[in-house]
Scaffold this motif. Structure first.
Motif, short mmCIF file in Angstrom:
data_model
loop_
_atom_site.label_atom_id
_atom_site.label_comp_id
_atom_site.label_asym_id
_atom_site.label_seq_id
_atom_site.Cartn_x
_atom_site.Cartn_y
_atom_site.Cartn_z
N ASN A 1 12.96 98.36 86.00
CA ASN A 1 12.59 98.32 87.41
C ASN A 1 11.13 98.78 87.56
OD1 ASN A 1 12.80 101.16 87.15
ND2 ASN A 1 14.94 101.07 87.76
N ALA A 2 10.66 98.83 88.79
CA ALA A 2 9.27 99.28 89.00
C ALA A 2 9.11 100.75 88.65
CB ALA A 2 8.86 99.03 90.46
N SER A 3 10.15 101.55 88.90
CA SER A 3 10.07 102.98 88.61
C SER A 3 9.76 103.22 87.14
CB SER A 3 11.38 103.69 88.98
OG SER A 3 11.67 103.48 90.33
N HIS B 1 5.36 105.80 97.18
CA HIS B 1 6.80 105.94 96.97
C HIS B 1 7.02 107.04 95.93
CE1 HIS B 1 10.76 104.65 95.34
NE2 HIS B 1 10.92 103.97 96.47
N ASN C 1 5.91 100.69 101.58
CA ASN C 1 7.31 100.32 101.86
C ASN C 1 7.78 100.87 103.20
OD1 ASN C 1 7.49 103.02 100.98
ND2 ASN C 1 9.61 102.72 100.37
N ASP D 1 1.07 99.86 92.34
CA ASP D 1 2.52 99.77 92.48
C ASP D 1 2.80 98.49 93.28
OD1 ASP D 1 5.13 99.87 93.25
OD2 ASP D 1 5.04 101.84 94.19
N GLN E 1 6.44 96.30 96.38
CA GLN E 1 6.56 95.61 97.67
C GLN E 1 5.56 94.46 97.80
OE1 GLN E 1 8.85 96.23 100.01
NE2 GLN E 1 9.68 98.12 99.19
N THR F 1 8.78 94.89 90.46
CA THR F 1 10.23 94.97 90.36
C THR F 1 10.79 93.57 90.59
OG1 THR F 1 12.09 96.40 90.92
CG2 THR F 1 10.86 95.51 92.78
N HIS G 1 13.79 92.68 91.93
CA HIS G 1 14.86 92.46 92.92
C HIS G 1 14.41 92.43 94.38
CE1 HIS G 1 15.23 96.77 94.19
NE2 HIS G 1 14.54 96.91 93.08
N LYS G 2 13.09 92.50 94.61
CA LYS G 2 12.63 92.47 96.02
C LYS G 2 11.97 91.11 96.28
CE LYS G 2 11.77 97.48 95.92
NZ LYS G 2 12.54 98.27 96.85
C1 LIG Z 1 6.63 100.93 97.10
C2 LIG Z 1 7.75 101.05 96.11
N1 LIG Z 1 7.48 101.48 94.88
C3 LIG Z 1 8.45 101.60 93.95
C4 LIG Z 1 9.74 101.30 94.25
C5 LIG Z 1 10.78 101.46 93.18
O1 LIG Z 1 11.29 100.23 92.82
P1 LIG Z 1 12.58 100.16 91.87
O2 LIG Z 1 13.69 100.78 92.66
O3 LIG Z 1 12.79 98.73 91.62
O4 LIG Z 1 12.25 100.95 90.68
C6 LIG Z 1 10.08 100.86 95.53
C7 LIG Z 1 11.49 100.56 95.88
O5 LIG Z 1 11.93 100.73 96.98
C8 LIG Z 1 9.05 100.72 96.48
O6 LIG Z 1 9.32 100.31 97.72
#
Ligand SMILES: Cc1ncc(COP(=O)(O)O)c(C=O)c1O
Length: 391
Positions: free
Chosen positions: A77-79, A103, A156, A181, A184, A204, A206-207
């Motif tokens: 994921n992005a995290s 975030h 976000n 990041d 979004q 990421t 899934h968005k």
């Molecule tokens: C701005 C932003 N960064 C990072 C994330 C984390 O993404 P993920 O849950 O896919 O790791 C999100 C998810 O809501 C986000 O909105």
């Protein structure tokens, strides 16, 4: 008002839903008919798996304006991608410039390195309309010892588009690494890593890329691989004799068996976005955003957050109904109207203080599948809640 039987999904900022049919079909087809682990066997399904993963890499490369698919490494994921960039890059004594609209996927790894005494963080404030104080950001970037700038591409919490292309140019001229990041941003608004001088872009699946959860990745700009340490160490399929991670991209950052069905499905999501075009999807959502703002702007008993207009922001509408907690509003929207939204601080705590909503907001976030009727229905529901519940 007439209550809909089916869910009205307005939580695309959390994850997009529904997904294009091809995404689900590709996932099922892979799991059912191919199944093999990529790059770990000479037999045909293993080769097909490898080719399909490469296809997704190529499609993402195209979407983000990169020129080498091997510079796109997959994570869950992005995290994870942001953790890879932040923990992999920063060294003792480095200074990092970031913003108060980030975030927790950015805030928490940075704060952890701060707590360990490794880095100093310089925070840029957000103005009360949700926009970044860009002058302060540039001033902070002039501080001696700044090694890294990190910003979100799109907030976000408000949908504000950060001028990442300007920040990229500024950083590039000063030799500061720029990490974006893109959770979004990717698939939502045009981005071109080469033209916009982005060294590292986390995304990421899934968005805005319309893939499934459990997929994401990091674009690693030219030369970055020389500095960037892997986050996770382990087997990479090839080079089994090496005691360390291989130097080659993408293997250096992709240990372990990947989420192949998810990555294959992500390829279909990205292909769908490329076919529709990011610009057209953005335009469609801008129409929905403008409509929602136009209806709610003058309603007594509703407080809107973020910029007053629809310029430099995407289809995220945060509101408060004074006197009713955001979580209660979200509950009523679900229980009485079958509208799915998210309430609270949206994993971005600092910005909510800056925009004057420390208790968080109710966030409506539109996706490519939402319609004008969805906006009308949601706005009508909000107005009815104000009438029925607000004191
Ligand atoms: C701005 C932003 N960064 C990072 C994330 C984390 O993404 P993920 O849950 O896919 O790791 C999100 C998810 O809501 C986000 O909105």
């Amino acid at each position: 008002m007439k209550i809909r039987d089916k869910m009205t999904y307005l939580d695309n900022g959390a994850t997009s839903f529904p997904k294009p049919a091809g995404v689900i079909e590709a996932f099922v087809d892979f799991a059912k008919n191919i199944g093999a682990s990529p790059g770990r066997g000479a037999y045909e399904p293993a080769q097909i798996a490898e080719d399909k993963i490469d296809r997704t890499r190529q499609l993402i490369t195209k979407l983000i304006g990169a020129n080498d698919p091997n510079r796109v490494v997959f994570t869950s994921n992005a995290s994870e991608a942001l953790n890879l960039a932040i923990f992999g890059l920063l060294e003792q004594g480095d200074k990092v410039v970031t913003t108060r609209m980030e975030h927790n996927a950015v805030i928490r790894p940075l704060l952890e390195l701060d707590r360990r005494g490794v880095i100093d963080i310089l925070w840029t404030e957000v103005r009360d309309n949700g926009r970044l104080d860009i002058e302060q950001f540039y001033e902070l970037l002039e501080t001696p010892g700044v090694a890294l700038a990190v910003t979100t591409g799109i907030a976000n919490s408000t949908g504000v588009i950060v001028p990442f292309w300007q920040i990229g140019e500024f950083c590039h001229k000063r030799g500061i690494t720029y990490l974006v990041d893109g959770a979004q941003l990717c698939g939502v608004y045009p981005v071109n890593v080469l033209e916009d001088n982005i060294d590292l872009l986390a995304f990421t699946g899934h968005k805005g890329l319309y893939g499934l959860p459990g997929t994401g990745g990091l674009y690693i700009g030219k030369g970055m691989e020389k500095k960037l340490r892997p986050l996770i160490y382990g087997g990479t399929g090839g080079h089994s004799d090496l005691p360390s991670m291989p130097d080659e991209l993408p293997e250096k950052y992709e240990p372990g068996t990947p989420n192949t069905p998810g990555i294959v499905a992500l390829g279909e999501g990205v292909s769908w976005v490329l076919e529709k075009t990011v610009e057209k999807i953005h335009q469609h959502k801008q129409k929905l955003l403008s409509m929602m703002l136009d209806i709610l702007r003058d309603v007594d008993g509703i407080q809107l957050f973020g910029p007053k207009d629809d310029i430099d922001r995407t289809a995220i509408v945060p509101i408060i109904i004074p006197g009713i907690e955001p979580k209660i509003v979200a509950d009523i929207l679900w229980e009485e109207y079958k509208i799915a939204v998210r309430a609270g601080c949206h994993c971005a705590p600092q910005i909510h203080f800056d925009i004057g909503a420390p208790q968080g907001t109710v966030r409506f976030s539109f996706g490519a599948f939402n319609t004008v009727e969805d906006v009308e229905y949601a706005a009508e529901a909000v107005i009815e809640i104000v009438k029925n519940y607000a004191k």
